[in-house]
Design an enzyme around this catalytic site. Structure first.
Site, PDB file in Angstrom:
ATOM      1  N   GLY A  31       0.795  -1.218   0.000  1.00 47.19           N
ATOM      2  CA  GLY A  31       0.000   0.000   0.000  1.00 47.19           C
ATOM      3  C   GLY A  31       0.827   1.266   0.000  1.00 47.19           C
ATOM      4  O   GLY A  31       2.025   1.262  -0.241  1.00 47.19           O
ATOM      5  N   HIS A  37       4.675   2.105  -7.859  1.00 47.39           N
ATOM      6  CA  HIS A  37       3.682   1.031  -7.723  1.00 47.39           C
ATOM      7  C   HIS A  37       2.664   1.094  -8.858  1.00 47.39           C
ATOM      8  O   HIS A  37       2.297   0.072  -9.448  1.00 47.39           O
ATOM      9  CB  HIS A  37       2.919   1.164  -6.401  1.00 47.39           C
ATOM     10  CG  HIS A  37       3.739   0.986  -5.179  1.00 47.39           C
ATOM     11  ND1 HIS A  37       3.909   1.988  -4.258  1.00 47.39           N
ATOM     12  CD2 HIS A  37       4.412  -0.078  -4.705  1.00 47.39           C
ATOM     13  CE1 HIS A  37       4.652   1.550  -3.261  1.00 47.39           C
ATOM     14  NE2 HIS A  37       4.980   0.290  -3.509  1.00 47.39           N
ATOM     15  N   GLN A 153      14.795  -8.677  -3.659  1.00 47.69           N
ATOM     16  CA  GLN A 153      13.480  -9.280  -3.477  1.00 47.69           C
ATOM     17  C   GLN A 153      13.052 -10.020  -4.745  1.00 47.69           C
ATOM     18  O   GLN A 153      12.506 -11.131  -4.665  1.00 47.69           O
ATOM     19  CB  GLN A 153      12.455  -8.201  -3.141  1.00 47.69           C
ATOM     20  CG  GLN A 153      11.026  -8.691  -3.071  1.00 47.69           C
ATOM     21  CD  GLN A 153      10.078  -7.587  -2.635  1.00 47.69           C
ATOM     22  OE1 GLN A 153       9.861  -7.393  -1.453  1.00 47.69           O
ATOM     23  NE2 GLN A 153       9.526  -6.859  -3.588  1.00 47.69           N
ATOM     24  N   SER A 186       8.024   4.292  -0.694  1.00 47.30           N
ATOM     25  CA  SER A 186       7.101   4.746   0.349  1.00 47.30           C
ATOM     26  C   SER A 186       7.850   5.365   1.519  1.00 47.30           C
ATOM     27  O   SER A 186       7.313   6.223   2.226  1.00 47.30           O
ATOM     28  CB  SER A 186       6.249   3.573   0.833  1.00 47.30           C
ATOM     29  OG  SER A 186       5.466   3.045  -0.223  1.00 47.30           O
ATOM     30  N   ARG A 187       9.096   4.952   1.727  1.00 44.79           N
ATOM     31  CA  ARG A 187       9.868   5.470   2.858  1.00 44.79           C
ATOM     32  C   ARG A 187      10.483   6.843   2.583  1.00 44.79           C
ATOM     33  O   ARG A 187      11.072   7.442   3.493  1.00 44.79           O
ATOM     34  CB  ARG A 187      10.939   4.459   3.264  1.00 44.79           C
ATOM     35  CG  ARG A 187      10.360   3.195   3.912  1.00 44.79           C
ATOM     36  CD  ARG A 187      11.442   2.288   4.468  1.00 44.79           C
ATOM     37  NE  ARG A 187      10.888   1.251   5.317  1.00 44.79           N
ATOM     38  CZ  ARG A 187      10.552   0.030   4.923  1.00 44.79           C
ATOM     39  NH1 ARG A 187      10.676  -0.289   3.643  1.00 44.79           N
ATOM     40  NH2 ARG A 187      10.067  -0.863   5.770  1.00 44.79           N
TER      41      ARG A 187
END
Length: 281
Positions: A31, A37, A153, A186-187
């Site tokens: 999210g 994204h 990842q 997001s960070r």
């Protein structure tokens, strides 16, 4: 777009879609969706008859003291963004839905999870692999889209899918960047104005490493030192690692050759940022 909160409901919808011959594109996220994204979502929508996006802040991949509770969330904005791009199903399970009892099964991919991020966050990729394996089990056969910004990842998920013969095609999409080169994350909201000014030093370090390789350097230690020197010019940045490795194994086994990946991680205040880029030798 239909928002679904339970595992049986999502399985029922997607099984029904597949019975009619409609393939599934899947974008797993935590999210707080930014343009990076949404580029994954747009790609999935463009290449698949049906697209599902999941939003789940996975507690398994946060160690004690990390930012689970403060991790940014904005479901209303996420839902609007997905709906606007033509997503068919938004899967928003609760922690209780995903983990109704303490989970005892953990998926580990040690060969590619141990270095780099695995040193700084030793439990992180077991949490990632476990939740992604569960999501793949729920969604079923699909194309799954991940951002190349989190290259390690991608490697972990690809190896897991290969080893466990999962019916999933893992697609890595290019990193989306701010105009000054900072990889979207997001960070990034954790950065102070002063830290934000210095944050593009990660991109600059990758460029320096790529330039060294383009000029004939194949010694990973020399490339890494070149990258580290650039990060160290930023007074507010604290380098975690600068690595020049083989893109699939994430290790350097002699002179760099073939597909190479450069990866960097640094802390700027409360934010820990990562970035990477690749080249062929």
């Amino acid at each position: 777009m239909e928002t679904i909160t339970t595992i049986p409901d999502l399985r029922e919808r997607l099984d029904s879609e597949r019975r009619t011959g409609r393939g599934i594109g899947f974008v797993p996220t935590m999210g707080y969706l930014h343009a990076g994204h949404l580029s994954l979502v747009a790609t999935a929508v463009a290449h698949n008859p049906v697209t599902v996006v999941s939003i789940f802040v996975n507690p398994l991949q946060f160690a004690e003291g990390e930012d689970l509770d403060s991790y940014p969330r904005d479901l209303a904005a996420d839902s609007a963004g997905c709906s606007g791009l033509g997503v068919d199903y938004l899967f928003v399970p609760s922690v209780e839905e995903m983990y109704p009892s303490p989970i005892d099964t953990v998926v580990k991919v040690p060969s590619v999870a141990a270095p780099l991020e695995g040193v700084a966050r030793p439990h992180h990729f077991a949490g990632v692999a476990t939740v992604v394996a569960k999501l793949f089990s729920i969604v079923g056969q699909c194309r799954a889209y991940f951002g190349a910004k989190d290259w390690q990842q991608v490697c972990v998920v690809r190896r897991m899918v290969s080893d466990l013969s999962m019916p999933v095609d893992v697609v890595a999409c290019p990193t989306v960047r701010e105009p000054d080169g900072l990889a979207m994350s997001s960070r990034n909201v954790y950065l102070s104005p002063q830290e934000r000014v210095q944050a593009p030093v990660l991109r600059a370090s990758l460029d320096a490493g790529l330039d060294a390789i383009a000029n004939g350097e194949t010694d990973s230690a020399v490339v890494e030192a070149t990258m580290a020197a650039v990060v160290n010019t930023a007074s507010l940045a604290s380098l975690d690692y600068a690595a020049a490795v083989q893109a699939d194994s994430l290790v350097s086994d002699g002179p760099l050759h073939g597909e190479v990946r450069l990866l960097v991680a640094a802390r700027l205040g409360k934010a820990r940022l990562i970035d990477n880029d690749g080249t062929e030798i």
